[in-house]
Scaffold this motif. Structure first.
Motif, PDB file in Angstrom:
ATOM      1  N   HIS A 130     -63.763  15.405 -45.983  1.00 60.54           N
ATOM      2  CA  HIS A 130     -64.237  14.092 -45.532  1.00 60.54           C
ATOM      3  C   HIS A 130     -63.199  13.438 -44.636  1.00 60.54           C
ATOM      4  N   HIS A 157     -61.007  10.375 -44.268  1.00 60.84           N
ATOM      5  CA  HIS A 157     -60.445   9.326 -45.132  1.00 60.84           C
ATOM      6  C   HIS A 157     -59.785   8.258 -44.262  1.00 60.84           C
ATOM      7  N   HIS A 174     -62.435   7.469 -48.921  1.00 69.93           N
ATOM      8  CA  HIS A 174     -63.243   7.928 -47.796  1.00 69.93           C
ATOM      9  C   HIS A 174     -63.397   6.811 -46.770  1.00 69.93           C
ATOM     10  N   VAL A 211     -59.507  15.130 -45.223  1.00 72.26           N
ATOM     11  CA  VAL A 211     -58.982  15.702 -46.458  1.00 72.26           C
ATOM     12  C   VAL A 211     -59.917  16.809 -46.940  1.00 72.26           C
ATOM     13  N   HIS A 230     -60.940  19.155 -50.126  1.00 70.58           N
ATOM     14  CA  HIS A 230     -60.885  19.105 -51.585  1.00 70.58           C
ATOM     15  C   HIS A 230     -61.216  20.462 -52.198  1.00 70.58           C
TER      16      HIS A 230
END
Ligand SMILES: [Cu+2]
Length: 180
Positions: free
Chosen positions: A90, A92, A107, A157, A159
């Motif tokens: 996403h 951020h 986010h 980022v 994850h």
């Protein structure tokens, strides 16, 4: 990415977005598209343990025009042992700082930026770029959102897990700096 390629891509995308929005092409369009690019090695946000993204690099392009944004993420050099696995990714709001996942903040959410309470959390109010790793250790993602992200020192980022309906994707593994 070369300047020529970037400019060509910007024109193509701007034309496509204008056509998609039904804007008449004969009308002069004073607003230039906003083009944001980044290409770098990923910063490690989980340095305590070896991870599949430790030697990966990524390119990101955000092209905004008429309050639509096309976002592209390309990741290369992922450990091939995780081929087939999907990772959440996403935009951020905060910066990408190696070893400091919290620095990236939450986010980027266009409702939050606009002060709407509560913000809607969805792939239309945030830029979600989940990808699945190919057999060659590559991942690609593309999304279109109906807003233009505001400038800042931001990050994409990556994850450990795919993004769920609430926008959660587990711990933060790595990031790509994105500033404009
Ligand atoms: Cu995220």
């Amino acid at each position: 990415m070369t300047a020529l390629l970037r400019n060509t891509l910007a024109v193509v995308v701007a034309t496509t977005l204008a056509a998609a929005s039904g804007a008449p092409s004969a009308v002069a369009r004073p607003a230039e598209p906003q083009v944001v690019t980044a290409h770098d090695h990923l910063r490690d946000l989980a340095p305590a343990a070896a991870g599949p993204l430790d030697y990966a690099r990524a390119s990101a392009v955000l092209v905004s025009h008429d309050d639509s944004t096309l976002a592209i993420l390309q990741v290369r050099g992922i450990d091939r042992s995780v081929a087939g696995r999907s990772f959440g990714a996403h935009l951020h709001v905060g910066p990408c700082v190696a070893g400091d996942g919290a620095a990236a903040g939450p986010h980027y959410n266009t409702d939050t930026i606009a002060g709407k309470v509560p913000p809607r959390v969805s792939p239309s109010t945030e830029i979600w770029l989940d990808f699945t790793v190919s057999p060659t250790g590559a991942g690609n993602a593309l999304t279109v959102v109906p807003f233009t992200p505001q400038p800042g020192n931001r990050s994409i980022v990556i994850h450990e897990k795919p993004t769920d309906h609430h926008g959660a994707a587990g711990s933060r593994l790595a990031c790509l700096p994105l500033s404009w």
